[in-house]
Design an enzyme around this catalytic site. Structure first.
Site, short mmCIF file in Angstrom:
data_model
loop_
_atom_site.label_atom_id
_atom_site.label_comp_id
_atom_site.label_asym_id
_atom_site.label_seq_id
_atom_site.Cartn_x
_atom_site.Cartn_y
_atom_site.Cartn_z
N ALA A 273 0.77 -1.21 0.03
CA ALA A 273 0.05 0.00 -0.02
C ALA A 273 0.90 1.21 0.19
CB ALA A 273 -0.98 -0.14 1.18
N LYS A 274 0.35 2.22 -0.44
CA LYS A 274 1.00 3.65 -0.43
C LYS A 274 -0.02 4.77 -0.19
CE LYS A 274 5.77 5.03 -0.39
NZ LYS A 274 6.73 4.24 -0.12
#
Ligand code: NAD
Length: 418
Positions: A105-106
């Site tokens: 994720a980011k």
């Protein structure tokens, strides 16, 4: 900067390369090129002067097939959705390569934090956290620091999340201050991991670490930590840079003095030493050295400058600093490129340790952190090196063979819902 490239296109090309190498099912290949979900939020902030400014923020989950999403939070005036999608995808490969039970994720907010007061920065962070509250959590997605974010920002995120849930939940973010559930060794973890990997590669290549000349792009958390470690091990760090300039001295820069300067929020371009020469970031990247460590942002080594890279090793501290076109050129030149998903994975590894320490409410000593980090990262390095030799492929493609195969296996075992 040097060449305008969309990092998400880079991601797709990298997936195609590994898909061909391992004969991946075309349906799975297509699936891996998609993200699971992206949330775009508006963040209205009352500025100190009474005006209202609205910032745009993102949180992207690329894959949670092997566990909760994991990845940093970036504050930058240039961040955009495709960049965050690319960064989230690289996190999936990174956690998979290390065999951690996490996904990728980011997040990001399009803002220059240097232009905000501390109070404005806090309001921005808290409102952003409130906006993404439904897609983060210890068993959903666990943010961490990245470019222009730090332990204080993680503390505000953790507090906002906890206040909304009605209890303290330290495991919602990693990279927190130690006093509120952070881990010893987390801040230096990415640089420490880079150091372990470089040590291992030097052994394979019969290079003496002590005699290496080092060039580093970026002098933030990652760039400074690796500069400091290598300097203390007798290497000469001959050039470093920040967003303002590169700075060069062939007899070796005084890393401690430079760090004392930048830690006051000052730019390298204003640092005065008669022996030092200011150079452009492009000149820095093509300086003659043994190890080039890009530790700033994406797309720094491209088809435009790859032929001029004059180092034996490129150790990727940053995420996505080298494009696939450049990879081909560097491989032909015999330059050893240690890919981001391996080289800078120390950060996510110790973030994982922080997360499990929070869940267990039991905290480890630094020796244990570094010992376990070294074991995990070196295991991934050895496996990657072996596959690269066996298949005569770059270290990047070898690392992707391991990481993508694990994800593909997890998809096969879980099946496609419904
Ligand atoms: N912090 C971590 O734990 C971690 C972990 C893995 C990977 N990374 C990656 O490492 C890189 C650096 O992260 P960080 O945490 O050290 O960030 P940071 O904000 O602490 O430092 C970034 C450095 O890069 C410089 N920089 C920014 N934009 C630049 C540009 N356009 N040209 C040249 N220099 C520029 C900044 O001036 C600063 O010196 C990023 O790619 C990040 O995704 C960080």
């Amino acid at each position: 900067m040097i060449d305008k490239i969309n990092p998400y296109d880079v991601v797709k090309t990298q997936i195609d390369i590994v898909a061909k190498e391992i004969g991946l099912d075309p349906n799975v290949t297509e699936y891996l090129k998609r993200i699971e979900r992206a949330l775009i939020v508006s963040i209205p902030i009352k500025m100190d002067n009474g005006s209202l400014q609205i910032f745009e923020g993102y949180r992207v989950h690329h894959s949670t097939v092997r566990g909760p999403g994991k990845g940093g939070m970036r504050y930058s005036p240039h961040v955009y959705l495709d960049e965050v999608k690319a960064l989230a995808t690289w996190m999936t490969w990174k956690t998979s390569l290390l065999n951690l039970p996490l996904g990728g994720a980011k997040g990001g907010v399009r803002v220059d934090p240097r232009e905000l007061s501390k109070k404005e920065l806090e309001r921005l962070t808290r409102r952003y956290t409130a906006e993404i509250i439904n897609v983060i959590g210890p068993d959903i997605d666990i943010p961490a620091p990245d470019v222009n974010t730090n332990a204080q920002i993680m503390a505000w995120m953790m507090d906002t999340y906890s206040m909304q849930k009605g209890r303290s939940i330290p495991g919602v973010v990693t990279g927190k201050p130690i006093e509120i559930g952070g881990s010893v060794g987390r801040q230096a973890a990415t640089g420490t991991g880079l150091f372990f990997v470089l040590q291992a590669l030097c052994e394979k290549l019969d290079l003496d670490l002590k005699h290496l000349k080092i060039v580093i792009q970026g002098f933030g958390n990652v760039g400074f930590t690796i500069a400091d470690l290598l300097n203390k091990h007798g290497c000469k760090v001959i050039a470093v840079s920040d967003v303002s300039t590169g700075i060069y001295y062939e007899n070796g820069l005084d890393i401690e003095k430079l760090a004392a300067w930048t830690k006051q929020g000052k730019y390298l371009k204003d640092f005065k030493d008669d022996n030092y020469t200011l150079i452009s970031n492009d000149e820095l990247l093509t300086s003659k050295c043994d190890v080039l460590i890009p530790a700033a942002i994406e797309n720094q080594i491209t088809r435009v400058n790859a032929d001029k890279i004059a180092s034996k090793i490129v150790l990727e501290g940053a995420n996505g600093p080298t494009t696939p076109d450049a990879d081909k050129i560097l491989f032909k030149k015999g330059i050893h490129v240690v890919p981001d998903i391996l080289a800078n994975s120390g950060g996510v590894c110790v973030s994982y340790f922080e997360y499990i320490q929070d869940i267990n409410s039991y905290f480890w000593k630094l020796d244990r952190i570094n010992e376990e980090l070294k074991r995990i990262i070196i295991e991934a390095f050895e496996e990657t090196f072996k596959i690269s030799k066996e298949r005569k492929i770059s270290l990047r493609t070898a690392a992707y063979v391991i990481a993508v195969s694990r994800i593909a296996k997890a998809i096969e075992l879980r099946g496609i819902f419904p």
